[in-house]
Design an enzyme around this catalytic site. Structure first.
Site, mmCIF file in Angstrom:
data_model
loop_
_atom_site.group_PDB
_atom_site.id
_atom_site.type_symbol
_atom_site.label_atom_id
_atom_site.label_comp_id
_atom_site.label_asym_id
_atom_site.label_seq_id
_atom_site.Cartn_x
_atom_site.Cartn_y
_atom_site.Cartn_z
ATOM 1 N N GLU A 153 10.666 -11.817 -3.087
ATOM 2 C CA GLU A 153 9.293 -11.378 -2.808
ATOM 3 C C GLU A 153 8.560 -11.250 -4.158
ATOM 4 O O GLU A 153 9.168 -10.829 -5.162
ATOM 5 C CB GLU A 153 9.386 -9.997 -2.123
ATOM 6 C CG GLU A 153 8.082 -9.325 -1.783
ATOM 7 C CD GLU A 153 8.325 -7.915 -1.196
ATOM 8 O OE1 GLU A 153 9.441 -7.371 -1.322
ATOM 9 O OE2 GLU A 153 7.383 -7.369 -0.599
ATOM 10 N N LYS A 195 3.435 -10.893 5.248
ATOM 11 C CA LYS A 195 4.300 -9.739 5.578
ATOM 12 C C LYS A 195 3.624 -8.821 6.593
ATOM 13 O O LYS A 195 2.509 -8.330 6.360
ATOM 14 C CB LYS A 195 4.617 -8.975 4.291
ATOM 15 C CG LYS A 195 5.620 -7.844 4.433
ATOM 16 C CD LYS A 195 5.914 -7.241 3.053
ATOM 17 C CE LYS A 195 7.011 -6.215 3.081
ATOM 18 N NZ LYS A 195 7.332 -5.713 1.715
ATOM 19 N N CYS A 212 11.131 -8.752 2.981
ATOM 20 C CA CYS A 212 11.674 -7.450 2.584
ATOM 21 C C CYS A 212 11.699 -6.412 3.710
ATOM 22 O O CYS A 212 12.489 -6.525 4.631
ATOM 23 C CB CYS A 212 10.939 -6.933 1.343
ATOM 24 S SG CYS A 212 11.940 -5.754 0.410
ATOM 25 N N VAL A 260 14.660 -1.770 -2.603
ATOM 26 C CA VAL A 260 14.909 -0.599 -3.451
ATOM 27 C C VAL A 260 15.762 0.449 -2.731
ATOM 28 O O VAL A 260 16.287 1.356 -3.370
ATOM 29 C CB VAL A 260 13.582 0.050 -3.920
ATOM 30 C CG1 VAL A 260 12.858 -0.855 -4.893
ATOM 31 C CG2 VAL A 260 12.671 0.407 -2.746
#
Ligand code: ACM
Length: 266
Positions: A38, A109, A142, A169
């Protein structure tokens, strides 16, 4: 079919360096399809929408897509990569497919993560499925991993492979993607970035471990947490066409949407 990921450490705001690095990593590879992270050309931690706007590009026409179209043509590898897309007064967190024949397809997205909501416009189109050689390929980005509906819709539309450019993350997505594969009978390619970004008083560490899973939910290949690397495997996308789970169970046919399709939340 040879497919893989290109796990890199994008340097914030340094598009030229990020594009050149990508070219160096890819140019000698032999593959049919490679997935990049991404926002691979810009990095992730934009201070504000103005900074994001200065780095976002049009698709087609922007320098990143023009560069990767050329790279795809020269290497004969189809590429899927994440980037900020400028479209009129909107900015989307998009993923793009470019092919050696010059085809360009875009996914915007749908599920924006955390502070992305203050920066990007949410995607405004249904996910589509695209042909890449003998395979049908869908794209999610993501944080879409947390919403099983996205992978399901892509798979119901016929995808054999779900490509998943990421800047992960949190510690969950790589494991969750085993389930996305199994429950839909598809391959998945998660391409995550590595490294740390510190900007505007914020700090994020990205978790690497890019991976490929098969239609039975098995791990086929996984990268390290902290190194830039290209991972490529041979797969048979046709294995994703049988949705038979046991002798008497079929992943799609056995669904009972009549009993749950009207459920909605506020
Ligand atoms: C994410 O969606 N970049 C965590």
């Amino acid at each position: 079919m040879k497919v893989g990921f290109v796990q890199i450490f994008p340097l914030f705001g340094k598009k030229e360096e990020n594009l050149r690095k990508t070219e160096e990593l890819i140019k000698k590879e032999k593959a049919n399809l490679l997935v990049l992270p991404e926002l691979f050309n810009t990095g992730y931690l934009f201070r504000d929408r103005k900074e994001l706007s200065g780095l976002a590009e049009e698709i087609p026409g922007g320098e990143t897509t023009e560069f990767l179209l050329q790279l795809s043509h020269r290497t004969e590898i189809s590429l899927i990569y994440g980037m900020a897309e400028k479209h009129k007064d909107r900015i989307y967190n998009s993923a793009v497919l470019v092919t050696p024949q010059g085809k360009i397809r875009v996914y915007r997205k749908l599920q924006l993560f955390n502070q992305e909501k203050a920066l990007f416009d949410p995607g405004d189109k249904e996910p589509e499925v695209f042909e890449v050689e003998e395979a049908k390929v869908g794209i999610m980005v993501c944080f879409d991993w947390l919403f099983p509906e996205i992978a399901r819709v892509i798979a119901l539309k016929g995808a054999d492979i779900i490509c998943h450019p990421s800047n992960l993350v949190l510690p969950y997505a790589q494991e969750a993607m085993f389930t996305r594969s199994l429950e839909n009978g598809v391959y998945t390619i998660t391409c995550n970035r590595i490294g740390e970004e510190k900007r505007g008083g914020m700090k994020l560490s990205f978790t690497g471990k890019s991976q490929i899973t098969d239609p039975k939910g098995n791990l086929v290949l996984r990268a390290s947490e902290g190194k830039e690397e290209v991972g490529i495997v041979m797969i048979n996308p046709l294995l994703a066409r049988s949705k038979q789970f046991t002798k008497n169970n079929f992943i799609f046919k056995d669904r009972r949407p009549k009993y749950y399709k009207r459920i909605s939340t506020k």
